[in-house]
Design a protein around this motif. Sequence first.
Motif, PDB file in Angstrom:
ATOM      1  N   SER A   1      -2.491   8.185  -1.439  1.00  0.00           N
ATOM      2  CA  SER A   1      -2.008   6.875  -1.897  1.00  0.00           C
ATOM      3  C   SER A   1      -0.502   6.920  -2.154  1.00  0.00           C
ATOM      4  O   SER A   1       0.175   5.891  -2.074  1.00  0.00           O
ATOM      5  CB  SER A   1      -2.745   6.451  -3.173  1.00  0.00           C
ATOM      6  N   THR A   2       0.017   8.120  -2.447  1.00  0.00           N
ATOM      7  CA  THR A   2       1.452   8.303  -2.657  1.00  0.00           C
ATOM      8  C   THR A   2       2.238   7.888  -1.425  1.00  0.00           C
ATOM      9  O   THR A   2       3.382   7.428  -1.521  1.00  0.00           O
ATOM     10  CB  THR A   2       1.770   9.785  -2.978  1.00  0.00           C
ATOM     11  N   TYR A   3       1.616   8.047  -0.239  1.00  0.00           N
ATOM     12  CA  TYR A   3       2.284   7.717   1.029  1.00  0.00           C
ATOM     13  C   TYR A   3       1.864   6.348   1.554  1.00  0.00           C
ATOM     14  O   TYR A   3       2.084   6.029   2.725  1.00  0.00           O
ATOM     15  CB  TYR A   3       1.977   8.801   2.067  1.00  0.00           C
ATOM     16  N   GLY A   4       1.233   5.551   0.690  1.00  0.00           N
ATOM     17  CA  GLY A   4       0.872   4.193   1.069  1.00  0.00           C
ATOM     18  C   GLY A   4      -0.447   4.047   1.794  1.00  0.00           C
ATOM     19  O   GLY A   4      -0.757   2.966   2.309  1.00  0.00           O
ATOM     20  N   VAL A   5      -1.255   5.119   1.857  1.00  0.00           N
ATOM     21  CA  VAL A   5      -2.555   5.048   2.540  1.00  0.00           C
ATOM     22  C   VAL A   5      -3.516   4.229   1.682  1.00  0.00           C
ATOM     23  O   VAL A   5      -3.682   4.497   0.487  1.00  0.00           O
ATOM     24  CB  VAL A   5      -3.119   6.462   2.787  1.00  0.00           C
ATOM     25  N   THR A   6      -4.159   3.247   2.273  1.00  0.00           N
ATOM     26  CA  THR A   6      -5.017   2.324   1.540  1.00  0.00           C
ATOM     27  C   THR A   6      -6.316   2.982   1.081  1.00  0.00           C
ATOM     28  O   THR A   6      -6.720   4.027   1.604  1.00  0.00           O
ATOM     29  CB  THR A   6      -5.369   1.105   2.407  1.00  0.00           C
TER      30      THR A   6
ATOM     31  N   ARG B   1      -1.649  14.365   6.537  1.00  0.00           N
ATOM     32  CA  ARG B   1      -0.507  14.122   5.647  1.00  0.00           C
ATOM     33  C   ARG B   1       0.803  14.305   6.415  1.00  0.00           C
ATOM     34  O   ARG B   1       1.743  13.510   6.274  1.00  0.00           O
ATOM     35  CB  ARG B   1      -0.572  15.077   4.454  1.00  0.00           C
ATOM     36  N   TRP B   2       0.868  15.353   7.248  1.00  0.00           N
ATOM     37  CA  TRP B   2       2.068  15.640   8.031  1.00  0.00           C
ATOM     38  C   TRP B   2       2.324  14.539   9.048  1.00  0.00           C
ATOM     39  O   TRP B   2       3.456  14.074   9.214  1.00  0.00           O
ATOM     40  CB  TRP B   2       1.871  16.984   8.735  1.00  0.00           C
ATOM     41  N   MET B   3       1.256  14.084   9.729  1.00  0.00           N
ATOM     42  CA  MET B   3       1.393  13.015  10.727  1.00  0.00           C
ATOM     43  C   MET B   3       1.930  11.735  10.095  1.00  0.00           C
ATOM     44  O   MET B   3       2.795  11.055  10.662  1.00  0.00           O
ATOM     45  CB  MET B   3       0.036  12.730  11.376  1.00  0.00           C
ATOM     46  N   ILE B   4       1.416  11.406   8.922  1.00  0.00           N
ATOM     47  CA  ILE B   4       1.808  10.162   8.261  1.00  0.00           C
ATOM     48  C   ILE B   4       3.260  10.206   7.793  1.00  0.00           C
ATOM     49  O   ILE B   4       4.005   9.229   7.909  1.00  0.00           O
ATOM     50  CB  ILE B   4       0.864   9.871   7.077  1.00  0.00           C
ATOM     51  N   THR B   5       3.668  11.370   7.266  1.00  0.00           N
ATOM     52  CA  THR B   5       5.022  11.479   6.701  1.00  0.00           C
ATOM     53  C   THR B   5       6.098  11.712   7.759  1.00  0.00           C
ATOM     54  O   THR B   5       7.265  11.419   7.523  1.00  0.00           O
ATOM     55  CB  THR B   5       5.084  12.616   5.667  1.00  0.00           C
TER      56      THR B   5
ATOM     57  N   GLY C   1       5.452   3.769  10.885  1.00  0.00           N
ATOM     58  CA  GLY C   1       4.624   2.636  11.255  1.00  0.00           C
ATOM     59  C   GLY C   1       3.126   2.786  11.056  1.00  0.00           C
ATOM     60  O   GLY C   1       2.382   1.831  11.285  1.00  0.00           O
ATOM     61  N   PHE C   2       2.655   3.965  10.605  1.00  0.00           N
ATOM     62  CA  PHE C   2       1.210   4.151  10.440  1.00  0.00           C
ATOM     63  C   PHE C   2       0.636   3.138   9.464  1.00  0.00           C
ATOM     64  O   PHE C   2      -0.392   2.504   9.740  1.00  0.00           O
ATOM     65  CB  PHE C   2       0.906   5.576   9.969  1.00  0.00           C
ATOM     66  N   ASN C   3       1.278   2.954   8.339  1.00  0.00           N
ATOM     67  CA  ASN C   3       0.758   2.055   7.304  1.00  0.00           C
ATOM     68  C   ASN C   3       0.867   0.585   7.692  1.00  0.00           C
ATOM     69  O   ASN C   3       0.252  -0.266   7.040  1.00  0.00           O
ATOM     70  CB  ASN C   3       1.478   2.302   5.980  1.00  0.00           C
TER      71      ASN C   3
END
Length: 291
Positions: free
Chosen positions: A188-193, A221-225, A229-231
Motif C-alpha cells: 500500500s506504501t507504493y499505491g497498490v490497492t 515490489r521491484w517491478m512496481i517501483t 504507470g502500474f497504479n
Amino acid sequence: MGQITQFITLDMEGIAVTDFNIIWLTAEDISEVTSIHVSKTWVDRRKKALLTNKHKKVKVRVEKDIATGYFWLIDGFDEFKAYESLNKDYTIPCFVSENTSHLNRLLSILQYLVMTPNSQTIDKHNCITMIFELFDKQKEAYRVIENDTGLSKKEIKSFLFHPNIPDEIKTDENIKRLKLLNEIQKLSTYGVTKEVRDFLSYYAVQESKNRLTYDQLDVIRWMITKTNGFNDLPTERQIFLLPFAYQFEKLLIMQFQYYIDAADENEFYKKFHLNGKVFAQKNETNPLFPH
C-alpha cells in the motif's frame, strides 16, 4: 455447580495450597475466555492417565466472576481439554482465585501463551486482538501488554494479522504465512490497492506449488517501483500482469534460452562478436575474445 473442598489438600506444580483454594467442577461449569489449541496426542495421553490414576494434581486454574457466577478458565488449558474429552460429569479439581476483570483474565492467558514454548501463534493473535478491542487507543493497549508480559511492540505485532487482510484468510492454517501476508499489505506504501493486495493474499495461502512466495513478492515490489504507470491501470489489468512476476524465473530462463539458440542469427550478437574481435586485437591478453 462445584463446591469448595475442605477435606483434601492437593498441590499445583509442587506448590502447596490450602483446602479452601480447591474447588471441584465439571467441564460444563467452566467457561473459556478464548479457546486455546492443544495437541490431540497430548489430550489422548493425558485422558488415559486420568482414567487409570486416581491421584489427581490440581493443574486447572479458574477465576470466579462474582457478578455472573461464571468460572473462567485462565490456566491449565491442556489439562482442561483432557477432562473435557471425558464424560461430561467427570469432576475437575481446580485452583480458584478471586474475581478481577476481563482484561486481567486475557493478560493472564497471554502470559501463559508467551511462557509456553509450543503455544500457537493464532492463539496469541486472538488473545491480543481481544485485548486491543478493550482500548480506544492502540498505544495504550501496547503499553499494558508490554508491562504485563514483557513483549515488545515489535513482538506483539509479529503475532497479529494485519487488519486489512481478508477475515476468511485469518485462520489457524494460514498463521504459518502471517509474515508474508503482512508483507503484502506493505505494498500500500507504493499505491497498490486493497483489491490487488487481496488477490495476492489469496495466492499466498494456496496449498500448491503456484502459491505466492517471498521471492515473487520481492519481484512484484521491484517491478512496481522501477516502472511507471502500474497504479494507473485498471484493477483487472494490474491483476493480469502479476502472474508475469510469479513466473519470473521461468520467463527469464526462456528468454536466456532464446538467446542461446538464436545467437548466431542475432544481429546484436554479431555486432557484439565483431566488436569483441576488434577489442581482442587491441588487448591480446583478453581471454574472452581470443583471436
